[in-house]
Design a protein around this motif. Sequence first.
Motif, short mmCIF file in Angstrom:
data_model
loop_
_atom_site.label_atom_id
_atom_site.label_comp_id
_atom_site.label_asym_id
_atom_site.label_seq_id
_atom_site.Cartn_x
_atom_site.Cartn_y
_atom_site.Cartn_z
N ASN A 148 0.85 -1.19 0.00
CA ASN A 148 0.00 0.00 0.00
C ASN A 148 0.89 1.24 0.00
O ASN A 148 1.85 1.33 0.76
N VAL A 149 0.55 2.18 -0.88
CA VAL A 149 1.32 3.41 -1.00
C VAL A 149 0.41 4.58 -0.64
O VAL A 149 -0.73 4.67 -1.10
N VAL A 150 0.92 5.48 0.20
CA VAL A 150 0.18 6.67 0.62
C VAL A 150 0.83 7.90 -0.02
O VAL A 150 2.02 8.15 0.18
N LEU A 151 0.05 8.62 -0.80
CA LEU A 151 0.54 9.84 -1.46
C LEU A 151 0.01 11.05 -0.71
O LEU A 151 -1.18 11.12 -0.37
N TRP A 152 0.89 12.02 -0.50
CA TRP A 152 0.52 13.21 0.25
C TRP A 152 0.53 14.45 -0.64
O TRP A 152 1.41 14.63 -1.47
N ASP A 153 -0.48 15.31 -0.44
CA ASP A 153 -0.56 16.64 -1.04
C ASP A 153 -0.36 16.64 -2.56
O ASP A 153 -1.17 16.08 -3.26
N ASP A 154 0.73 17.25 -3.06
CA ASP A 154 0.90 17.38 -4.51
C ASP A 154 0.93 16.02 -5.20
O ASP A 154 0.43 15.86 -6.32
N ASN A 155 1.53 15.03 -4.55
CA ASN A 155 1.56 13.68 -5.15
C ASN A 155 0.16 13.06 -5.16
O ASN A 155 -0.18 12.32 -6.09
N ALA A 156 -0.66 13.36 -4.16
CA ALA A 156 -2.04 12.89 -4.16
C ALA A 156 -2.82 13.52 -5.31
O ALA A 156 -3.71 12.89 -5.89
N SER A 157 -2.47 14.75 -5.67
CA SER A 157 -3.16 15.43 -6.76
C SER A 157 -2.96 14.72 -8.09
O SER A 157 -3.75 14.90 -9.02
N LEU A 158 -1.90 13.92 -8.23
CA LEU A 158 -1.67 13.18 -9.46
C LEU A 158 -2.80 12.18 -9.73
O LEU A 158 -3.10 11.87 -10.89
N ILE A 159 -3.42 11.68 -8.66
CA ILE A 159 -4.59 10.81 -8.82
C ILE A 159 -5.81 11.65 -9.15
O ILE A 159 -6.61 11.33 -10.04
N GLU A 160 -5.97 12.76 -8.45
CA GLU A 160 -7.10 13.65 -8.66
C GLU A 160 -7.14 14.16 -10.11
O GLU A 160 -8.21 14.30 -10.70
N GLN A 161 -5.97 14.40 -10.68
CA GLN A 161 -5.86 14.93 -12.04
C GLN A 161 -5.91 13.83 -13.10
O GLN A 161 -5.88 14.13 -14.30
N GLY A 162 -5.95 12.57 -12.69
CA GLY A 162 -5.99 11.48 -13.64
C GLY A 162 -4.66 11.15 -14.26
O GLY A 162 -4.59 10.43 -15.26
N VAL A 163 -3.58 11.65 -13.69
CA VAL A 163 -2.24 11.38 -14.23
C VAL A 163 -1.83 9.94 -13.93
O VAL A 163 -1.28 9.24 -14.78
N LEU A 164 -2.09 9.49 -12.69
CA LEU A 164 -1.79 8.11 -12.32
C LEU A 164 -3.02 7.25 -12.57
O LEU A 164 -4.14 7.61 -12.18
N LYS A 165 -2.80 6.09 -13.20
CA LYS A 165 -3.91 5.21 -13.57
C LYS A 165 -3.54 3.76 -13.28
O LYS A 165 -2.35 3.41 -13.29
N ARG A 166 -4.55 2.93 -13.04
CA ARG A 166 -4.32 1.50 -12.90
C ARG A 166 -3.67 0.96 -14.15
O ARG A 166 -4.00 1.34 -15.27
N GLY A 167 -2.72 0.04 -13.96
CA GLY A 167 -2.04 -0.58 -15.09
C GLY A 167 -0.71 0.06 -15.43
O GLY A 167 0.14 -0.56 -16.07
N ASP A 193 -13.99 2.46 -12.41
CA ASP A 193 -12.62 2.74 -12.86
C ASP A 193 -12.58 3.95 -13.79
O ASP A 193 -13.51 4.21 -14.53
N GLY A 194 -11.47 4.63 -13.78
CA GLY A 194 -11.24 5.69 -14.74
C GLY A 194 -10.47 6.85 -14.14
O GLY A 194 -10.63 7.13 -12.95
N PRO A 195 -9.61 7.46 -14.96
CA PRO A 195 -9.33 7.06 -16.34
C PRO A 195 -8.44 5.82 -16.40
O PRO A 195 -7.53 5.67 -15.60
N VAL A 196 -8.72 4.94 -17.38
CA VAL A 196 -7.92 3.73 -17.59
C VAL A 196 -7.64 3.57 -19.08
O VAL A 196 -8.33 4.14 -19.92
N ASN A 197 -6.61 2.80 -19.37
CA ASN A 197 -6.28 2.43 -20.74
C ASN A 197 -6.62 0.96 -20.94
O ASN A 197 -6.29 0.13 -20.10
#
Length: 276
Positions: free
Chosen positions: A114-133, A178-182
């Motif tokens: 399990n990985v915990v992202l804080w603040d700006d790194n958490a925003s990478l999920i909010e912005q859809g930059v990080l995706k499953r896969g 899910d989403g965004p996903v490829n």
Amino acid sequence: MKLEEIIRKVKVAHPEISENEFLEMIEERKKSLGNYFTDEAVAKILASELGVEIPKMIEGKFEISIRNIVSGLNDVTVSGRITSIYPVQTFKRGFEKRGKLARLVLADETGEINVVLWDDNASLIEQGVLKRGQRIRISHGYARESFRGGIELHVGENGEIEILEEGYLKIGELRAGDGPVNVIGRVASKKPLIRKVRTSRGEEVSLVSFEIEDETGRAWVSIWRELAEKILKESLENGMIIKLKDFYVKRGFNEGLEIFSRKGSSFEIIPAEKPS
């Protein structure tokens, strides 16, 4: 590996591609991937698609396997594939400031964590930059024991995340929500369903629907608006391979899954191989 070395390997394997052409390919791909990819990372993705093997080299960093991460480790570098992503949470930090955290699960051949992202790194999920896969590398993380038990890897202010590879999920790996996903699959419909739909705002928009399949299952795909108009120009046929990028997943008819487009979604079609 430096960009110049990657270009050299590509030119050896594909002499028909000049250095300038490969650099243009990098710039074009970066436009579609966003600003979170370095030139080297994009070059590795393109090289892999061209069948050029790029050795794994990490300059100045000692990369650890997930099974060897223990509580108390600092300055951890680890790479793996994202298998799960959870929604971003906000919390109060002091009287005025608000913080963010998000969680994901990272897996390699030795296990998962399990990985915990804080603040700006958490925003990478909010912005859809990080995706499953996706396959990513985390640098400058720190491992701590979770209050639930087990080890968590934290990525704070000094932590870095590098996207190494844009992964594509199998249909059987998809989940509603899910989403965004490829996703990549083979077109399983003889002809796409084409229609005009009136939205709740009274707009009349195009909708193209068809089924795709892979070795893990089948799912319906719904492509909307301008993207639907674009795919109609491609003469979609049964057997073609289609790559769907930044799509979303919901529960469709008969409890099946529906993969659908939103603003920012895109696709790439690979023609079906014709028998010789």
